[in-house]
Structures are given as C-alpha cells and as structure tokens.
Design an enzyme around this catalytic site. Structure first.
Site, short mmCIF file in Angstrom:
data_model
loop_
_atom_site.label_atom_id
_atom_site.label_comp_id
_atom_site.label_asym_id
_atom_site.label_seq_id
_atom_site.Cartn_x
_atom_site.Cartn_y
_atom_site.Cartn_z
N ASN A 143 -14.45 0.07 -6.51
CA ASN A 143 -15.30 0.69 -6.22
C ASN A 143 -16.22 1.44 -7.17
O ASN A 143 -16.46 2.54 -7.34
CB ASN A 143 -14.84 2.00 -5.21
CG ASN A 143 -14.09 1.42 -3.89
OD1 ASN A 143 -14.56 0.43 -3.35
ND2 ASN A 143 -13.21 2.06 -3.33
N ASP A 167 0.71 -1.15 -0.01
CA ASP A 167 0.05 0.07 0.01
C ASP A 167 0.95 1.19 0.00
O ASP A 167 1.94 1.38 -0.68
CB ASP A 167 -0.97 -0.07 1.18
CG ASP A 167 -2.35 0.66 0.91
OD1 ASP A 167 -2.29 1.77 0.79
OD2 ASP A 167 -3.45 -0.06 0.77
N HIS A 227 -3.58 5.75 3.65
CA HIS A 227 -4.46 4.62 3.36
C HIS A 227 -3.86 3.40 3.77
O HIS A 227 -4.56 2.44 4.51
CB HIS A 227 -4.22 4.68 1.94
CG HIS A 227 -5.48 3.73 1.32
ND1 HIS A 227 -4.85 2.27 1.04
CD2 HIS A 227 -6.88 3.67 1.06
CE1 HIS A 227 -5.91 1.78 0.48
NE2 HIS A 227 -7.02 2.47 0.64
#
Length: 918
Positions: free
Chosen positions: A278, A151, A186
C-alpha cells in the site's frame, strides 16, 4: 518507548524506522482511526545483542545436514537456541548474539544468514465485478479446495465462517490456543473474502469461493506485529497440511528467505497469492514477499476498475515488472471478527476495508474456483491464465508496473482452467483487408493452450460472432481428431457462395460444451467483386533537399487500387554522394494499410558545415507484396543541394613590397566565407620584369588548409644583388579544391625595391647624447659601428630594454652589473657619453621610413630611414615624449600637449634617439 519482550512483542504505536526482526500487519489501508493504521511507520524495538536469524543451507542433503548440526552446536555453545527447523526451506530459525552471525556465515554449505525483518498487513459489489457469481452459476464455488490464510487468525465462530469452514488451525504467536481466534480482525476479514458464506447477511456478503475450506495460521499478534520466522513457519505448516493455495496479505522489506520459501512452496504445487503493498503511487514500492518471482502479486482497483492510488507499483528491487494482476480492493465489505473494529464497521458482523490486503484474497478465491474445475493445474498454469484473462485497465502496454496484466476476471479465468487457446494464424488479409465475394472458406489456426484435449467428444467448436454469421457458417465442428495441449488445429470455415459487397466485422470464438474459452479472433474485412492491391511507385523521379535541412522526406504513392495491406522495400545507394559523409543509409520497408494512398520515409542528411558541392543519392523500390505491383517510377534520384557557403581563397593584398636586401618575403593567402573542412590551392611565383635566379627564386607549390584554418603562407626567396632599381614578380593562385573557389585578388604583384647604400654622419658633443640608427647596416656590432677614435672617447653607452639597463663602455668595456650591449639595432635609441666632441660616418641602406611599435612604460626609440616624422602624430595618446640635446630636454605629450617649462619637441629626426612613455 516500548521495548521488545522475551516473547518478541513490539509496541505498534512507536515511530522509529529501525525495524529489524519482527513482522507487522500493514497492508490494510489505514482509512479508519485505529492503531493498525499507523503500522507502516509507527514501530520501534529496543537495541539488543540477541536477535532472531534465519539460517539457510545449500541443497546437498548430506552437506546441509552436517552443517545444520554444526550450526546448532555453535548456536547452543553461545547461549542461543534453535527455534524452528523448516521444511518449506532448507533452513532453521535461531536466536543468537549478533556477534555470532558472522561465524555462522563462515561455516561451509551455509547459503546465507539473514536477520529477521518486519512485514506489514496490508463484497457484495466486488464479487459480480470480477464475474465470480457467473462462475458460481456454472457450479464452481471452491468446493474441495483448501486455502491457507497466514494472518492474525480467524474468528471461526462468525456466522460466515463457522460450521467446519476452518479445517485446520495453528497458532504461531501464543502457541497454546487450540481454538481459532482473531484478536485483530484482519485475518477474519481476509478469510471471509475468500470463502465466507454470507450467512449473516442472507448471502449478500458472500466470499469469492464460498464452499472452499480454510486453513488458518496465526503468525501476527493482536497489535499487528510478528516475525518473518513465524510467517515461514505458517507456510511450512500450510504445505504439510495439504493447502492448495496460500494467501498472504502482508509485506515488508526484501528478505531472501521469503523468496526461497515462496519458490519452494510453488515447486511443491501450492499457488502463493500475496499483496503488492500500500505504498503507491510511487514506483519501486512493491513489498516482500510480493517481490518474489513465483508469487502471484496483486494490486488494488476500485469499483470502476481504476488503479487505487495507494496500490504499490513496480519495478521490484531487482528490476522485474510487478504486480502481476490487480483485483478489487477498495471499500470491500466482509466479516468482522468479534470484539474488533478494523476498517469502517458496517454492523455487528461486517466491516468495510481497503487495501491490497483485500485484493489478495479476492484473487485467492478465484484461484480456488479454478482449482475446483481443474485440480491438476500447476501454479504456473494458474498464474498464466489469470494474467491472460485479466482485463487491461487502460491503453498502457501489458504487463506494466502499475497494474500488471490487468484486473482479474473470475469467469474467464475459470473458463480457461480446462480449455484455453492462443491465436496462431489465419488465411484472411491483415485487418482491414479485402476478399472476393466468391471466397469459399477461410482458415483460422489456434493452439491448445489449456489442460484438456480438444475433440468432438467434448464438443469443441468455433462459433461465428458479430458479422461472421452473416457471411458464413455459424458453427464449425472439429473433424474426428484429438488435439492435445500444446498442439495446434486449423479450422476451415465455409463462407456463403455469394456474399453481398460491404465491410464486415468477422469474429470467431472457441467453445467447449457450449462455454466460450480462449482468445477471440476478430478482423474487419471488406468483401468485393475484385481485389486490387494497387501499383506502388515514387511520386517523382527527382527529389531535392538542402544540405542544411538535415532530412529528406521521400513520398511513395499507391494508385489503381487500395485493397489490403501491402508492403514494399526501399533501398538507398550512393550516387555521387557518400554514405556516412553526405547521408545516412536507411534501407527499410513501407507499409500501406488498406485505403492508404501515400507513405513516406526519411533519409537523414549529414552536414558538418563543409562545402562539398551538390550530390546525388539513388533510391529504389522493390518486392511489393500481397498482389501489388511496381509502377514505372520505381527508381528515383535525390539531389542534395549544398547550401553551405563555398570557401574563398585569395591573397590578402594585391601588391606586396620587399627590399632586395631581404632574404625572403612571406606572402599570406586568406580563407574566408567557410572554414569547415580541408581545402587546398596551388600558388606560383613567376614572370614580371624581375630576373629569375638573379632577383628571386621561381617557385610553385600547394597550400593545404586544415579544418578551421583561415590563413596559410608561402615564402618568396629574394636574391640580394643591390641593383638599386625596382622590379616586380607575379604571384598567382590556381586549382582550388573541395568546393573552394578563388576570390579577388587571385593574382598579386611583389615589387622588389632596389636599395643603395648611403652615408649618415653623427656629430656628438662632449657629455651625453641621445642617438639612434636609421640605416640597415651590413654589420650591427658596436665594434663595427664606432671607429676606434670614437671608442677611445666613449665612456658610457646605455640602452633601456623592458625595465632593464644594457651597458657598454669603449674605455672600460662591460660591467658585471648589467647585461652587455653588443649590437646596435635600427629603430632603437641609445644614451651615448663621450669625453670630447666627436664626429663619425656610417654606411648602410635606408629601407623606407617609419617608427617602431612600443608597449606600455618607457621605451627608447629612433626613426627608421632618413625621413623625419612629426612628433605630434608619431605616437598618438602617449603620456610623454622626450629628446635630449646638448644639455637641453625637449618635450611633447600626446595627452597633455606641450609644457611651458621645456622647448617644444616637434620633429623626430633620423639618427636621434627619443624616450616615449605610455
């Protein structure tokens, strides 16, 4: 517009769809007004002739090694550079001019060359929702399990993540930082969902596996961008550093090297959990690597287990069902990295965020709990258990492209990590069913679908639930045997000696060491002093349906008992009906569930519109099951009533007239009412007072009408013997076929009119004359029509035919300018010019009387026969009707009447010619 620097950085605020070789964080739902929320459509790069590529080689070690050296040499020769040599895939990341990519592809043993592609990044109530706290209560907290998070990095100084929580760190963005950091936030949020201790909240925002260890790989920079090449580097590093789980809350367009990296990591025993994306609720929006077959792809639900609108839906680019499961991903509160503000900050240490980015680490944490309980599980076993124990979200068939198998349930997944079962069979009737109240026991067979053996030593038992404990043993123990994974075991459960009559919900659950696992067995059963499955039979011996109905419904009854589910076969065979023509055969079975009295099946009736008459179909019942029996009405007949109209065949007239000088006469037979399908009818020409062989030729035959044909004809041959008298012959129809019937008239009379030759005399005046031919002549040639004395005076003869003049001259012959007038024809008019007054007589037959039909424009006509016609009624509605006689024109108009300028034309006489104009 910001361009890409030499380090590969991209300005996240630009809007341009041309994304080619960077990675962008965007699987965090943009619910807060921060730059990361604009990621899905807000990036751009400048055009460049040098790009980053991933080269993947075939799996043959020697060949791929040689090719790797060749590719490295070629890259170097054109000014490119090998950036990284992967282990998780058989390939390397390189920079090279775009024009060289095709040359690399042409090398032997190169599997593919792919230009780098973009990807996007995608607690306190969530943990109990999935049952993770119940797993903690059993002692499973992720202790000893390593989870790699690829990430934006991690804030290892956060109270929830400090104290040695992060056991390994790698920075693939800046490279030089040896201390973990997160300049976006994040990665920290995701990491604490997996393994956060909740120290900053007094345990309130504890992660799913709070005692798991983290391996943090920074592959995305502070602006939320990076490279697929770095993602694969992170996976490579995670595998080499002993990760048991890889969690990736990121995604982008389909990229084949990512599929290979995921598959190879899984083949090395690492569970790979990734976000679905998403971009929902539209179908076909699963991101990469969520579209990888071996990944556990996770969609998002809210606190009410309703699928999130934003959660991406399947299918994948190649038509597979995704996501695999869902998890809580709406308004999840977890750690906030120092100096960042993604989502909605709650306080200094926590922020709330939504997205499949949050649902993914929730699932990765559950995997850590499972692996703590059973470290020997393979990735395939983990995936299967997560799917099998997931909670369906609604009534849709699972799996489906909305929520896969359902929302992850941590408690059941952990329970099944060691022990699991699949229902195989049982000795009870189908639910709902009936058993005797004296039934001594029931058998239930279950398959060991877990990782551990079943035996009495680990206390594997089956427990009675619901009403089952009322009618039999509460707990049944295993006999002294060991059931290995993959084997099945039959439990014999004793029932009470006398069970009260009634309906019971019988449920049974396997336990190991007093912990439930596997499938729950449940059936609704009626207990009675007798079991009567009943008698099955048709409710009638005969059924009727109209052919136009297209369907016949057949009802079958069950009487004299309604216990248990019974099945009976039905079959359909030809009676007088023909399968494929009159009906469609639909042999099958009828199922009567308990207490069901009636069931029906349908027989499709075929109708092409043709009439074929009433037909029959034979229907039979056979092979009743579960103790039911056949009644006396086990056979029945279906009558198909043909309500199509019957074709009607008949003459189109009852009387016909022919002349004895005709060679043949056409008789027409009409078909009415129904033109569908082929039919035929016989005809006969016979009898009457006409003499066969003298007046006519006797005949008989068959007229065959094809589908859609409405008229057919036959010829009567007339023999010309010139008797001068009338006689008649009979015409009859018989033997209509294929359901057709005879109409009226089915018999008719053909009158053969006798003819006598008569003379007709012409008196022509010098100059122009309009004449016609009223008689049927034996020879119609001009040479035969005009005597020689007349032809010597015949200077011109004209006929007007469809806008063209046709010419003859008795004195000059034919003209090369005009078509030749060779014959004279009854019913036509002619201009004749003679040099002197002449008379001549012709001999012929006067066949009736009448006038010829005309079309538009000018036509020259004459009267048939010797009977005159009324000029005012001969051609109704004409524009002009003219006659010329001895220098004088005579006129009549059907639209304007008479003209005062010309004498009235009142009668059309035989032998004279006329001009008619329409």
């Amino acid at each position: 517009m910001a361009g890409m620097s030499s380090g590969g950085r991209v300005d996240i605020s630009m809007t341009r769809p041309a994304l080619s070789f960077f990675v962008v964080m965007a699987l965090l739902l943009p619910i807060a007004p921060v730059s990361i929320g604009d990621a899905p459509g807000g990036l751009a790069i400048s055009n460049s002739s040098v790009s980053t590529y991933i080269i993947v080689f075939d799996d043959t070690p020697y060949a791929s090694a040689m090719t790797a050296q060749s590719a490295s040499d070629l890259v170097a020769s054109c000014g490119g550079q090998v950036k990284y040599r992967y282990n998780v895939i058989n390939g390397m990341a390189v920079t090279l001019p775009d024009s060289m990519a095709e040359k690399i592809r042409s090398l032997p043993n190169v599997k593919y060359v792919e230009k780098d592609q973009p990807v996007h990044i995608l607690l306190d109530a969530a943990v109990p929702q999935i049952g993770a706290d119940q797993a903690w209560a059993e002692g499973y907290t992720g202790e000893g399990v390593k989870v790699a998070v690829i990430d934006t990095g991690v804030d290892a100084g956060h109270p929830d993540l400090n104290g040695g929580k992060v056991v390994a760190w790698a920075d693939f963005v800046n490279g030089s930082n040896s201390t973990p950091y997160d300049d976006n936030g994040h990665g920290t949020h995701v990491s604490s969902i997996i393994a956060g201790t909740g120290n900053a909240s007094g345990g309130k925002y504890r992660g799913v596996a709070p005692n798991a260890s983290l391996l943090a790989a920074k592959a995305l920079d502070g602006s939320g961008s990076g490279y697929y090449t770095n993602i694969i580097k992170g996976m490579d590093w995670a595998v080499q550093n002993g990760a048991q789980v890889i969690s990736m809350s990121l995604g982008g367009d389909h990229f084949p090297p990512m599929d290979e990296a995921v598959s190879n990591a899984v083949n090395k025993g690492v569970v790979v959990v990734v976000a679905a994306g998403n971009d929902g609720p539209s179908p076909g929006t699963i991101s990469c690597p969520g579209d990888s077959p071996d990944a556990i792809t996770v969609g998002a639900v809210d606190k009410s287990d309703v699928i999130a609108n934003f959660s991406s839906r399947g299918p994948t680019y190649d038509g597979r069902i995704k996501p695999d499961v869902t998890n809580v991903g709406v308004s999840v509160v977890a750690a906030r990295a120092s100096g960042t503000s993604i989502g909605y900050p709650v306080d200094q240490y926590y922020t709330s965020a939504s997205g499949t980015s949050m649902a993914t680490p929730m699932t990765a944490g559950v995997v850590a709990l499972m692996l703590q309980k059973n470290p020997s599980m393979t990735p395939a076993q983990v995936k299967y258990i997560l799917e099998k124990t997931a909670k369906p979200l609604d009534s849709q068939t699972k799996p489906n492209n909305n929520w896969g198998y359902g929302r992850v349930q941590a408690k059941y997944a952990v329970d099944n990590a060691t022990y699991s079962s699949i229902y195989i069979s049982d000795s009870l009737p189908a639910s709902p069913g009936t058993i005797l109240n004296t039934t001594p026991s029931i058998n239930i067979t279950m398959k060991n679908d877990g990782a551990y053996n079943w035996s009495s030593s680990n206390n594997v038992t089956i427990h009675a639930l619901d009403d089952a404990a009322i009618i039999g043993d509460a707990i049944t123990y295993m006999a002294g045997t060991i059931i290995s994974p993959g084997q099945s075991y039959t439990w014999t459960i004793s029932l009470n000696t006398s069970i009260p009559q009634g309906t019971y919900r019988l449920s049974y659950q396997l336990y190991a060491n007093n912990t439930p696992f596997g499938d729950t067995f449940s059936k609704t059963i009626r207990v009675n002093s007798s079991v009567n499955p009943g008698v099955i039979q048709f409710n009638n011996s005969s059924y009727y349906t109209l052919k136009s109905s297209r369907m016949a419904s057949i009802c079958v009854n069950r009487t004299n008992g309604l216990d248990n589910t019974v099945v009976i076969n039905y079959s359909i065979i030809n009676g007088s009906a023909i399968e494929g023509v009159d009906y469609t055969s639909t042999n099958g079975t009828l199922v009567f569930v308990q207490d069901q009295q009636n069931a029906t099946f349908n027989i499709p009736i075929l109708n092409d519109g043709a009439y074929r008459g009433n037909k029959t179909v034979n229907i039979t019942l056979s092979n009743p099951t579960n103790g039911s029996s056949l009644g006396s009405l086990s056979d029945a007949t279906l009558y198909i009533i043909d309500d199509n109209p019957q074709p009607v065949l008949q003459f189109n007239a009852s009387n016909y007239i022919a002349w004895e000088n005709q060679s043949n006469f056409q008789v027409t037979v009409a078909r009415t009412a129904n033109s569908h399908g082929p039919v035929s009818v016989d005809y006969m020409v016979w009898g009457g007072n006409a003499t066969p062989g003298v007046d006519y030729v006797p005949a008989n035959g068959t007229l065959n009408f094809s589908d859609g044909q409405t008229a057919k004809g036959f010829n009567v041959i007339i023999l010309n013997n010139y008797t001068g008298r009338d006689r008649f012959v009979n015409l009859t129809l018989s033997n209509p076929t294929n359901g057709s019937i005879l109409g009226t008239p089915a018999s008719a009379v053909l009158t053969i009119k006798g003819v006598e030759t008569v003379n007709f005399t012409y008196s022509l005046v010098k100059g122009w004359n309009l004449i016609s031919v009223p008689l049927s002549l034996s020879n119609n040639s001009i040479d035969a029509f005009f005597p020689a004395a007349v032809k010597s005076n015949l200077t011109d003869m004209w006929y007007y035919d469809n806008g063209k003049w046709v010419y003859y001259s008795g004195t000059r012959g034919y003209s090369p300018k005009y078509a030749h007038l060779v014959n004279v024809t009854p019913g036509k008019g002619y201009w004749v010019k003679v040099s002197n007054n002449v008379s001549f007589t012709v001999n012929g037959i006067a066949n009736g009387s009448g006038l010829p039909a005309v079309g538009g424009g000018w036509t020259m006509i004459g009267v048939y026969g010797l009977n005159p016609s009324n000029a005012t009624t001969a051609y109704p509605g004409n524009k002009d009707l003219w006659y010329y006689d001895n220098g004088q024109w005579y006129y009549y108009s059907g639209t304007r009447g008479y003209s005062p300028k010309y004498p009235h034309l009142e009668v059309l006489e035989p032998g004279k010619g006329y001009w008619v104009h329409y």
